[in-house]
Design a protein around this motif. Sequence first.
Motif, short mmCIF file in Angstrom:
data_model
loop_
_atom_site.label_atom_id
_atom_site.label_comp_id
_atom_site.label_asym_id
_atom_site.label_seq_id
_atom_site.Cartn_x
_atom_site.Cartn_y
_atom_site.Cartn_z
N PHE A 207 0.81 -1.21 -0.05
CA PHE A 207 0.12 -0.11 -0.06
C PHE A 207 0.88 1.42 0.01
CE2 PHE A 207 -2.43 3.37 2.33
CZ PHE A 207 -3.47 3.42 1.27
N ALA A 208 1.99 1.29 0.99
CA ALA A 208 2.85 2.51 0.86
C ALA A 208 3.68 2.38 -0.47
CB ALA A 208 4.08 2.13 1.88
N GLY A 209 3.86 1.50 -1.24
CA GLY A 209 4.43 1.53 -2.35
C GLY A 209 3.52 2.19 -3.48
N PHE A 210 2.07 1.63 -3.54
CA PHE A 210 1.07 2.25 -4.32
C PHE A 210 1.06 3.83 -4.18
CE2 PHE A 210 -0.25 -2.13 -4.78
CZ PHE A 210 0.11 -2.34 -5.91
N VAL A 211 1.09 4.15 -2.94
CA VAL A 211 0.99 5.72 -2.66
C VAL A 211 2.02 6.31 -3.40
CG1 VAL A 211 0.87 7.46 -0.68
CG2 VAL A 211 -0.30 5.25 -0.57
N ALA A 212 3.12 5.85 -2.96
CA ALA A 212 4.43 6.59 -3.65
C ALA A 212 4.23 6.68 -5.54
CB ALA A 212 5.51 5.94 -3.42
N ALA A 213 3.66 5.34 -5.88
CA ALA A 213 3.53 5.46 -7.36
C ALA A 213 2.24 6.67 -7.68
CB ALA A 213 3.03 4.20 -7.65
N VAL A 214 1.42 6.72 -6.96
CA VAL A 214 0.44 7.82 -7.15
C VAL A 214 0.92 9.31 -7.37
CG1 VAL A 214 -1.77 8.98 -6.51
CG2 VAL A 214 -1.78 6.48 -6.50
N ILE A 215 2.03 9.52 -6.19
CA ILE A 215 2.47 10.53 -6.06
C ILE A 215 3.40 11.00 -7.26
CG2 ILE A 215 4.06 12.27 -4.75
CD1 ILE A 215 3.34 10.60 -2.22
N VAL A 216 4.17 9.83 -7.64
CA VAL A 216 5.25 10.01 -9.05
C VAL A 216 4.08 10.54 -10.34
CG1 VAL A 216 6.48 8.57 -10.61
CG2 VAL A 216 6.72 8.33 -8.16
N ILE A 217 2.91 9.66 -10.38
CA ILE A 217 2.14 10.06 -11.64
C ILE A 217 1.65 11.50 -11.43
CG2 ILE A 217 0.07 9.35 -12.84
CD1 ILE A 217 0.50 6.40 -12.05
N VAL A 218 1.20 11.86 -10.28
CA VAL A 218 0.63 13.23 -10.12
C VAL A 218 2.03 14.16 -10.58
CG1 VAL A 218 -0.04 15.06 -8.40
CG2 VAL A 218 -0.98 12.78 -8.58
N LEU A 219 3.07 14.02 -9.91
CA LEU A 219 4.32 14.77 -10.05
C LEU A 219 4.68 14.98 -11.64
CD1 LEU A 219 6.53 14.42 -7.04
CD2 LEU A 219 4.75 16.23 -7.53
N PHE A 220 4.56 13.97 -12.38
CA PHE A 220 4.85 13.99 -13.77
C PHE A 220 3.82 15.02 -14.39
CE2 PHE A 220 7.48 9.84 -14.06
CZ PHE A 220 8.21 10.34 -15.05
N GLY A 221 2.63 14.73 -14.04
CA GLY A 221 1.49 15.72 -14.62
C GLY A 221 1.94 17.03 -14.33
N VAL A 222 2.27 17.43 -12.95
CA VAL A 222 2.53 18.76 -12.57
C VAL A 222 3.92 19.54 -13.51
CG1 VAL A 222 3.62 20.20 -10.55
CG2 VAL A 222 1.82 18.40 -10.25
N ASP A 223 4.80 18.45 -13.89
CA ASP A 223 5.93 18.89 -14.61
C ASP A 223 5.44 19.06 -16.10
OD1 ASP A 223 9.08 18.55 -14.69
OD2 ASP A 223 8.47 18.02 -16.62
N ALA A 224 4.58 18.31 -16.73
CA ALA A 224 4.19 18.57 -17.84
C ALA A 224 3.27 19.84 -17.75
CB ALA A 224 3.12 17.34 -18.12
N LEU A 225 2.90 20.48 -16.74
CA LEU A 225 2.04 21.75 -16.68
C LEU A 225 3.19 22.83 -16.97
CD1 LEU A 225 -0.76 20.78 -14.29
CD2 LEU A 225 -0.79 21.17 -16.94
N GLY A 226 4.54 22.51 -16.67
CA GLY A 226 5.40 23.62 -16.50
C GLY A 226 6.17 23.98 -15.35
N TYR A 227 5.80 23.23 -14.31
CA TYR A 227 6.19 23.31 -12.93
C TYR A 227 7.38 22.28 -12.89
CZ TYR A 227 1.93 25.63 -11.94
OH TYR A 227 1.13 26.58 -12.34
N ALA A 228 8.58 22.86 -12.21
CA ALA A 228 9.83 22.29 -12.04
C ALA A 228 9.56 21.34 -11.02
CB ALA A 228 11.04 23.14 -11.70
N ILE A 229 10.22 19.99 -11.21
CA ILE A 229 10.00 18.86 -10.18
C ILE A 229 11.54 18.45 -9.89
CG2 ILE A 229 9.07 16.50 -9.65
CD1 ILE A 229 7.05 18.60 -9.76
#
Length: 489
Positions: A207-229
């Motif tokens: 479960f902890a691993g899946f939460v980390a994966a969700v955060i990664v996917i969201v951060l990819f989206g944030v980067d795609a919107l132009g915010y530096a990660i």
Amino acid sequence: MELTTDVTNLWSEGDLNKFRRMTLIWGATVLLLLPILASLGYFMRMFQSNFFPHMRPEWFYAVLTLHSLGMVGTWFVGGMAGVSYLLTQYTHPSLAISKLNYWGTLVGVLLLVACTLGGLFGTGWYFLFPLPLYSQGVWQPWATVTFFVALAVLGLCWTIWTLDLLRAIAQRYSLKAALGLNYLLGKPGPDVPPLVLISTVSLIVSFAGFVAAVIVIVLFGVDALGYAIDPLLMKNLTFFFGHILVNITMYLGVAMVYELLPSYAGRPWKTNRVVAIAWDAVLFLILFAFFHHLYMDFAQPRWVQTFGQICSYFLAVPAGVVSIFGCLALVYASKMKWTLASVLFFLGIMGWGVGGIAAVIDSTVEVNFHFHNTLWVPAHFHTYYLMGVVLIILGFIDHLGLEVSKLQESPPRTKAIITLLLLGGYGFLSMFYWAGAHSIPRRYAVYPNELAQGTLYARVAFGFITVLLCGILLYLWETGKRCIKAFSA
Ligand code: HEM
């Protein structure tokens, strides 16, 4: 302390039958995927042998991505389906959620096939930031989007499955009891089968691993919107998730062996204080062992690297040593009934030991300095996957097929299967190890002249994989018959 539900009231005969059939469907699907995904591995070793001089290397990377994600996913769901079924003896997992996962996983797999084979998406299985967003024209944006949608579908379904199994365990035992706290504290409490203890530890960690994966996917989206990660944060999160997924799959297999091997040995294998301490320690250590993937990242704080090495070493003791010695003690001087399933269980635990030793060697900073990103890395994890958890899950499917179909097993064919799998499997792996020890890098589609030895090792491996595939096909023939009969029973 009393258990919260009486086990005899958990299941009606009809519902249990339905669950068994669903498990057989999962088993059949795993058996179908195995030769397909193994053939993709065969293809890659052929590519590295220079058998396809005119093919674009992009194909190698697309196939690498599909093979690796496909294999990792297949054995995770295989482990989850097997553990869910075995847990029905003690708890009440939801059949509807198992079905939902089946369809969700199929959708995820189809999307992965589309983006890799259809769109040449080729980042490899851990899609390290920011590569998916910078394809240099090799794949189109639709392939990246499809890839992330596949991950989101799979991640969502598997998180629901994980939570459902935890719910089922907690309803019967309470999570504290399932983690064996009464054994640790020396207090009276319910008997907790090792299957329940190990599954609980594994599910909490996944479960902890899946939460980390969700955060990664969201951060990819944030980067795609132009915010530096921060790329180092992304790398830490990605390896936290990846390392956990791989280890948990192995633990799910080990949980099955704790449950099933005693019936072949004619002796119990119960939870005691040592077993509880070992698996509870895993719950903590696994959260930090992944740091050994980042030894070469100089920006990572030094104390983190040191802590990562210590946790990696200690992680081998509780789960690995306790389970391997436990398995040997169980079998030693027992009236062991050696069948295809029990031999596969035994060999799977030993394969975990072999791969584990190679992993501990690589997790030593000084050695990692030389072995990092060489073929030593795929060597060790292919060992505890292919000769570890894969053998265990194949053993489980055969065990289930035989139990329900009541067919007889043919000892000569069993011996042939085992011989081919061992010879082909360890032969194929030995070329990864040999090449890694000689500094041949991993993930090269073709080796340049300076690394011509790599081509030679790939050709030798090609021969061993042929033997391995013969073993897999013979296994499929034998176990497939049992599963078909079991399904129609
Ligand atoms: C059945 C026989 C198998 C064959 C012939 C095979 C072959 C290969 C080959 C040739 C590579 C590329 C290695 C490189 O040059 O870097 C590879 C990568 C990989 N394989 Fe397998 N494999 C097999 C089974 C498995 C299994 C059971 C798993 C379990 C999950 C697995 C997971 C992976 C992963 C995750 C990678 C990516 C490694 C990386 O990113 O460096 N493979 N495999």
